[in-house]
Write a protein that holds these residues in place. Structure first.
Motif, PDB file in Angstrom:
ATOM      1  N   VAL A 139      57.618  72.940 -32.184  1.00 33.77           N
ATOM      2  CA  VAL A 139      57.714  74.479 -32.598  1.00 33.77           C
ATOM      3  C   VAL A 139      57.907  74.656 -34.103  1.00 33.77           C
ATOM      4  O   VAL A 139      58.784  74.131 -34.631  1.00 33.77           O
ATOM      5  N   THR A 140      57.094  75.474 -34.679  1.00 35.95           N
ATOM      6  CA  THR A 140      57.171  75.641 -36.165  1.00 35.95           C
ATOM      7  C   THR A 140      57.476  77.011 -36.507  1.00 35.95           C
ATOM      8  O   THR A 140      57.395  77.637 -37.555  1.00 35.95           O
ATOM      9  N   SER A 141      57.660  77.962 -35.328  1.00 35.68           N
ATOM     10  CA  SER A 141      57.997  79.348 -35.666  1.00 35.68           C
ATOM     11  C   SER A 141      58.762  79.957 -34.878  1.00 35.68           C
ATOM     12  O   SER A 141      59.056  79.491 -33.529  1.00 35.68           O
ATOM     13  N   LEU A 142      59.827  81.057 -35.206  1.00 32.89           N
ATOM     14  CA  LEU A 142      60.546  81.674 -34.313  1.00 32.89           C
ATOM     15  C   LEU A 142      60.052  82.238 -32.952  1.00 32.89           C
ATOM     16  O   LEU A 142      60.392  82.068 -31.939  1.00 32.89           O
ATOM     17  N   LYS A 143      58.833  82.659 -33.172  1.00 34.41           N
ATOM     18  CA  LYS A 143      58.006  83.271 -32.152  1.00 34.41           C
ATOM     19  C   LYS A 143      57.595  82.344 -31.122  1.00 34.41           C
ATOM     20  O   LYS A 143      57.893  82.408 -29.746  1.00 34.41           O
ATOM     21  N   GLY A 144      57.293  80.958 -31.659  1.00 36.92           N
ATOM     22  CA  GLY A 144      57.305  79.747 -30.799  1.00 36.92           C
ATOM     23  C   GLY A 144      58.225  79.546 -30.018  1.00 36.92           C
ATOM     24  O   GLY A 144      58.212  79.093 -28.716  1.00 36.92           O
ATOM     25  N   LEU A 145      59.235  79.516 -30.563  1.00 34.54           N
ATOM     26  CA  LEU A 145      60.711  78.851 -30.023  1.00 34.54           C
ATOM     27  C   LEU A 145      60.815  80.096 -28.801  1.00 34.54           C
ATOM     28  O   LEU A 145      61.240  79.729 -27.997  1.00 34.54           O
TER      29      LEU A 145
END
Ligand code: FES
Length: 57
Positions: free
Chosen positions: A23-29
């Protein structure tokens, strides 16, 4: 330690998900963990933990 008290999400869970799912973004998390869906007070700390994990890649 708990990062998100509203959803009972720990720093360990955040780190594990970040590593396992790359995961590379808060959205993805947030598509995987329910962090920050209520009051939002945990967002800043979640971002910091995610940034720490990204720095290790
Ligand atoms: Fe995470 Fe409230 S502490 S949404």
């Amino acid at each position: 330690m708990y990062v998100c008290l509203c959803e009972a999400v720990t720093d360990k869970q955040i780190r594990n998900v970040a590593r396992k799912y790359q995961v590379t973004s808060l959205k993805g998390l947030r598509q995987i963990l329910p962090v920050g869906r209520e009051c939002g007070k945990c967002i800043r700390q979640t971002r910091e933990i995610l940034d720490e994990e990204l720095a290790l890649l």
